[in-house]
Design an enzyme around this catalytic site. Sequence first.
Site, PDB file in Angstrom:
ATOM      1  N   THR A 102       0.837  -1.162   0.042  1.00 50.72           N
ATOM      2  CA  THR A 102      -0.105  -0.074  -0.089  1.00 50.72           C
ATOM      3  C   THR A 102       0.898   1.199   0.063  1.00 50.72           C
ATOM      4  O   THR A 102       0.505   2.165  -0.709  1.00 50.72           O
ATOM      5  CB  THR A 102      -0.945  -0.153   1.368  1.00 50.72           C
ATOM      6  OG1 THR A 102      -1.623  -1.240   1.246  1.00 50.72           O
ATOM      7  CG2 THR A 102      -1.760   1.276   1.358  1.00 50.72           C
ATOM      8  N   ASP A 111       2.377  -7.346  -4.145  1.00 50.89           N
ATOM      9  CA  ASP A 111       1.427  -7.350  -2.812  1.00 50.89           C
ATOM     10  C   ASP A 111       2.187  -8.279  -1.814  1.00 50.89           C
ATOM     11  O   ASP A 111       2.685  -9.616  -2.237  1.00 50.89           O
ATOM     12  CB  ASP A 111       0.001  -7.702  -3.055  1.00 50.89           C
ATOM     13  CG  ASP A 111      -1.108  -7.638  -1.853  1.00 50.89           C
ATOM     14  OD1 ASP A 111      -1.880  -6.653  -1.906  1.00 50.89           O
ATOM     15  OD2 ASP A 111      -0.719  -8.389  -0.800  1.00 50.89           O
ATOM     16  N   THR A 166       2.201  -4.431   4.372  1.00 49.69           N
ATOM     17  CA  THR A 166       1.887  -4.916   5.996  1.00 49.69           C
ATOM     18  C   THR A 166       1.738  -6.222   6.065  1.00 49.69           C
ATOM     19  O   THR A 166       2.067  -6.856   7.125  1.00 49.69           O
ATOM     20  CB  THR A 166       1.058  -3.930   6.642  1.00 49.69           C
ATOM     21  OG1 THR A 166      -0.334  -3.992   6.120  1.00 49.69           O
ATOM     22  CG2 THR A 166       1.362  -2.612   6.530  1.00 49.69           C
ATOM     23  N   ASP A 167       0.879  -6.957   5.413  1.00 50.74           N
ATOM     24  CA  ASP A 167       0.288  -8.313   5.462  1.00 50.74           C
ATOM     25  C   ASP A 167       1.454  -9.348   5.884  1.00 50.74           C
ATOM     26  O   ASP A 167       1.036 -10.174   6.941  1.00 50.74           O
ATOM     27  CB  ASP A 167      -0.615  -8.758   4.266  1.00 50.74           C
ATOM     28  CG  ASP A 167      -1.778  -7.944   4.091  1.00 50.74           C
ATOM     29  OD1 ASP A 167      -2.036  -7.086   5.035  1.00 50.74           O
ATOM     30  OD2 ASP A 167      -2.413  -7.956   2.832  1.00 50.74           O
ATOM     31  N   ARG A 178       0.597 -24.631  17.539  1.00 50.79           N
ATOM     32  CA  ARG A 178      -0.162 -23.633  18.295  1.00 50.79           C
ATOM     33  C   ARG A 178      -0.932 -24.317  19.152  1.00 50.79           C
ATOM     34  O   ARG A 178      -1.902 -24.501  18.917  1.00 50.79           O
ATOM     35  CB  ARG A 178      -0.673 -22.500  17.279  1.00 50.79           C
ATOM     36  CG  ARG A 178       0.255 -21.936  16.191  1.00 50.79           C
ATOM     37  CD  ARG A 178      -0.247 -20.827  15.556  1.00 50.79           C
ATOM     38  NE  ARG A 178      -0.459 -19.713  16.644  1.00 50.79           N
ATOM     39  CZ  ARG A 178      -1.279 -18.584  16.620  1.00 50.79           C
ATOM     40  NH1 ARG A 178      -2.227 -18.754  15.196  1.00 50.79           N
ATOM     41  NH2 ARG A 178      -1.260 -17.754  17.147  1.00 50.79           N
ATOM     42  N   CYS A 198      -1.865 -17.470  22.162  1.00 55.10           N
ATOM     43  CA  CYS A 198      -1.801 -16.356  23.091  1.00 55.10           C
ATOM     44  C   CYS A 198      -1.012 -15.473  22.284  1.00 55.10           C
ATOM     45  O   CYS A 198       0.198 -15.815  22.045  1.00 55.10           O
ATOM     46  CB  CYS A 198      -1.652 -16.292  24.600  1.00 55.10           C
ATOM     47  SG  CYS A 198      -2.601 -17.451  25.314  1.00 55.10           S
TER      48      CYS A 198
HETATM   49  N1  ASP Z   1      -1.966  -6.077   0.827  1.00 64.39           N
HETATM   50  C1  ASP Z   1      -1.167  -5.112   1.370  1.00 64.39           C
HETATM   51  C2  ASP Z   1       0.189  -5.877   1.355  1.00 64.39           C
HETATM   52  O1  ASP Z   1       0.532  -6.474   2.403  1.00 64.39           O
HETATM   53  C3  ASP Z   1      -1.452  -4.403   2.251  1.00 64.39           C
HETATM   54  C4  ASP Z   1      -0.453  -3.343   2.834  1.00 64.39           C
HETATM   55  O2  ASP Z   1       0.518  -2.997   2.068  1.00 64.39           O
HETATM   56  O3  ASP Z   1      -0.699  -2.776   3.923  1.00 64.39           O
HETATM   57  O4  ASP Z   1       0.779  -5.628   0.285  1.00 64.39           O
END
Ligand code: ASP
Length: 352
Positions: free
Chosen positions: A17, A61, A93-94, A250, A283
């Site tokens: 993103t 992505d 972020t994923d 887990r 957890c």
């Molecule tokens: N789907 C995106 C990714 O992980 C989400 C992000 O960038 O936050 O590439």
Amino acid sequence: MLPNSCPSVLLIYTGGTIGMIENPETGALENFNFDHLLKHVPELKRFNYRISSYQFNPPIDSSDMEPAFWAKLVKIIHYNYNQFDGFVILHGTDTMAYTASALSFMLENLAKPVILTGSQLPIGVLRTDGKENLITAIEIAAAKNEKGEPMVPEVCIFFENILMRGNRTTKINAENFNAFRSFNYPALAHAGIHIKYEEHLFLKPDLARPLKPHYLFDTNVVILSLFPGIREQTVSSILHVEGLKAVVLRTFGSGNAPQKEWFIHLLKEATERGITIVNITQCASGAVEMERYETGYHLLEAGVISGYDSTPESAVTKLMFLLGHGLDSEEIRKRMNTPLAGEITKSTKKNF
Ligand code: ASP
């Protein structure tokens, strides 16, 4: 023209993103061309830094992240290691926590900052968190301590004002800007008016040893998350997947699992076949203590080893990394119980 002595940072854009901007005509989100970085983030000009960039082509992505891309990142860092003071990786972020964990094992003797960051809103959107994250990550990547050595000699994630050890992080929020947490290790720095570094918490690399890059991974692993009612056939099928070499199990609470005979038998039979089974808790915070309850003891007897306070991301990437190096199961068990890059705390009493 900046003098050669000014801080230098290599920015590596993998995708995600953060690297998107809104096309002003169509309103659609499009991948950002990093050659035009300075045009879109003019704030970067105010740094007296030499900032170079490298862009994955095409950007991905992060759901498509793979060990081959981790190897590519390690290659880029290794190749440029002596030319830059630090590295910033822009990443979706994923799966950022997986990449940060993997890189922490692959970059042996790392003595310079490798800071991963990203954002929840694209950098071209007015309310973006991307600019703050990017600008502060660059400042951290260039920071030196009083001795003139790199301030942060490890792989970290910087997100929403907090610098965290990469292999301790987990993505915890799909909506808010504070998307990452490090539950079992304190923050390495907080960015407020000043960036406050907790130097006593950093890894202490031997600066005389050269960076040793590693590239090999073996993906014959699985994460098995227990739940009340899990069926014998399900567990058995997973443990008999062809070529399976390791399992991240887990479990509940401090490392507990059903005491049913079939369950313990299946685990024991798998460890006897040389499959490494690592027990981590479901957890978000805390560690496994298999000696604490009888249920945990049964796992020990079945040959399951403790993952201590490891995140799932760290446990699974560490197993893939160790297996990739062709180590036998005894050696893997030993190394899973030894911190390689600060990813586990073995003592339950934490002295931070
Ligand atoms: N789907 C995106 C990714 O992980 C989400 C992000 O960038 O936050 O590439």
